[in-house]
Scaffold this active site. Sequence first.
Site, PDB file in Angstrom:
ATOM      1  N   TYR A 197      27.140  51.536  26.338  1.00  0.00           N
ATOM      2  CA  TYR A 197      28.277  51.706  25.412  1.00  0.00           C
ATOM      3  C   TYR A 197      29.378  50.688  25.728  1.00  0.00           C
ATOM      4  CZ  TYR A 197      30.854  54.370  21.918  1.00  0.00           C
ATOM      5  OH  TYR A 197      31.514  54.756  20.778  1.00  0.00           O
ATOM      6  N   LYS A 257      37.190  52.843  22.689  1.00  0.00           N
ATOM      7  CA  LYS A 257      37.422  54.265  22.369  1.00  0.00           C
ATOM      8  C   LYS A 257      38.498  54.865  23.284  1.00  0.00           C
ATOM      9  CE  LYS A 257      34.439  54.904  18.998  1.00  0.00           C
ATOM     10  NZ  LYS A 257      34.922  54.828  17.609  1.00  0.00           N
ATOM     11  N   THR A 286      23.140  56.232  13.208  1.00  0.00           N
ATOM     12  CA  THR A 286      23.810  55.606  12.066  1.00  0.00           C
ATOM     13  C   THR A 286      23.643  54.102  12.216  1.00  0.00           C
ATOM     14  OG1 THR A 286      25.902  55.374  13.232  1.00  0.00           O
ATOM     15  CG2 THR A 286      25.609  57.407  11.972  1.00  0.00           C
TER      16      THR A 286
HETATM   17  P1  NAD Z   1      28.653  53.500  10.361  1.00  0.00           P
HETATM   18  O1  NAD Z   1      28.060  52.166  10.663  1.00  0.00           O
HETATM   19  O2  NAD Z   1      28.088  54.250   9.247  1.00  0.00           O
HETATM   20  O3  NAD Z   1      30.234  53.381  10.170  1.00  0.00           O
HETATM   21  C1  NAD Z   1      31.015  52.380  10.767  1.00  0.00           C
HETATM   22  C2  NAD Z   1      31.876  51.812   9.683  1.00  0.00           C
HETATM   23  O4  NAD Z   1      32.808  50.848  10.208  1.00  0.00           O
HETATM   24  C3  NAD Z   1      31.047  51.101   8.599  1.00  0.00           C
HETATM   25  O5  NAD Z   1      31.317  51.675   7.349  1.00  0.00           O
HETATM   26  C4  NAD Z   1      31.563  49.683   8.658  1.00  0.00           C
HETATM   27  O6  NAD Z   1      31.565  49.034   7.412  1.00  0.00           O
HETATM   28  C5  NAD Z   1      32.980  49.919   9.168  1.00  0.00           C
HETATM   29  N1  NAD Z   1      33.594  48.665   9.609  1.00  0.00           N
HETATM   30  C6  NAD Z   1      33.163  47.824  10.583  1.00  0.00           C
HETATM   31  N2  NAD Z   1      33.957  46.731  10.610  1.00  0.00           N
HETATM   32  C7  NAD Z   1      34.898  46.899   9.650  1.00  0.00           C
HETATM   33  C8  NAD Z   1      35.985  46.110   9.171  1.00  0.00           C
HETATM   34  N3  NAD Z   1      36.274  44.892   9.686  1.00  0.00           N
HETATM   35  N4  NAD Z   1      36.761  46.599   8.169  1.00  0.00           N
HETATM   36  C9  NAD Z   1      36.502  47.813   7.637  1.00  0.00           C
HETATM   37  N5  NAD Z   1      35.482  48.606   8.028  1.00  0.00           N
HETATM   38  C10 NAD Z   1      34.687  48.140   9.019  1.00  0.00           C
HETATM   39  O7  NAD Z   1      28.510  54.326  11.743  1.00  0.00           O
HETATM   40  P2  NAD Z   1      29.135  55.716  12.206  1.00  0.00           P
HETATM   41  O8  NAD Z   1      28.335  56.091  13.394  1.00  0.00           O
HETATM   42  O9  NAD Z   1      29.267  56.641  11.059  1.00  0.00           O
HETATM   43  O10 NAD Z   1      30.577  55.291  12.730  1.00  0.00           O
HETATM   44  C11 NAD Z   1      31.778  55.893  12.268  1.00  0.00           C
HETATM   45  C12 NAD Z   1      32.689  56.171  13.448  1.00  0.00           C
HETATM   46  O11 NAD Z   1      32.107  57.217  14.226  1.00  0.00           O
HETATM   47  C13 NAD Z   1      32.867  54.997  14.399  1.00  0.00           C
HETATM   48  O12 NAD Z   1      34.201  54.987  14.873  1.00  0.00           O
HETATM   49  C14 NAD Z   1      31.919  55.343  15.524  1.00  0.00           C
HETATM   50  O13 NAD Z   1      32.266  54.718  16.748  1.00  0.00           O
HETATM   51  C15 NAD Z   1      32.139  56.828  15.577  1.00  0.00           C
HETATM   52  N6  NAD Z   1      31.150  57.589  16.339  1.00  0.00           N
HETATM   53  C16 NAD Z   1      29.822  57.476  16.061  1.00  0.00           C
HETATM   54  C17 NAD Z   1      28.908  58.181  16.811  1.00  0.00           C
HETATM   55  C18 NAD Z   1      27.434  58.050  16.547  1.00  0.00           C
HETATM   56  O14 NAD Z   1      26.632  58.416  17.432  1.00  0.00           O
HETATM   57  N7  NAD Z   1      27.017  57.571  15.382  1.00  0.00           N
HETATM   58  C19 NAD Z   1      29.337  59.035  17.848  1.00  0.00           C
HETATM   59  C20 NAD Z   1      30.697  59.150  18.098  1.00  0.00           C
HETATM   60  C21 NAD Z   1      31.599  58.413  17.341  1.00  0.00           C
END
Ligand code: NAD
Length: 256
Positions: free
Chosen positions: A154, A161, A192
Amino acid sequence: MILKGKKGVIFGVANKNSLAWAIAQSAQEQGAELTLCVANERFRQKVTPLAASIGLGEPLICDVTSDESIQSTFKVLGSRLGEIDFMVHAIAFANREDLQGRFVDTSRLGYHVAQDISSYSLCAMAKEAEKMMPQGGSIVTLSYIGAKRAIPGYNVMGVAKASLEASVRYLAADLGPSKIRVNAVSAGPVKTLSSSAVSGLKEKLDLHIGVCPLRRNITQKEVGDATAFLASDLASGVTGDVLYVDCGYHIAGRWD
Ligand code: NAD
């Protein structure tokens, strides 16, 4: 219908697996009127049919690496919606090479990119959202336990984060007097587009099942529902906090 009569903006839908999409579905089920925002034209084309499937209009484009893009998006939101009640920030990015191997090898540029997109963007967006929340409101972002522990692979995103969770506290302190609450949901791992870039996702999902009290992985819907709660007045006394939606993984002990 805990969000009935509330207007919200959700940033970060990339596809049907996105946590932001699950949040949009939960918020809509709870009665919210929603606008979605995506990173670029490519995502707009992908997400428009999804949005239409639940009766939402074409998403707006906001590239959070650009102050001009953030400001112009909020200008459009302001002219369309007037005021909003909640904003969801579900955005993160780090270069793929920085999500494997050793954190110590992170480049200056890779560190900067992860911080800029995954953490600083919340601050810049909260500043604009505040102007649209004259009656108060709720801002929710998404974090991961890598903010607190050194999770293999990570790496630079864990540091981003940690900075994001600290930003939640500072923003909550700044915006609290304006009745704006700021919180994070710390989600367990789920597959994702973004998480697929982190090395060892399959191992993390398997380990999670073995260790966490509920002995299973989370669902996107559980993150959506918890975010809807934090966006709603049911969480009116909660700010500056991190709510874990991880089947209890963060409290579990291990012998090894
Ligand atoms: P995802 O890829 O579906 O979403 C990430 C989003 O960030 C995408 O829509 C992408 O277009 C956007 N993004 C990236 N660069 C960008 C920019 N310059 N301008 C605007 N948007 C931008 O993946 P996700 O897992 O749904 O991620 C959403 C959030 O959840 C993130 O903060 C991620 O770190 C967090 N998260 C995810 C997990 C997991 O296991 N999937 C766990 C904990 C937290």
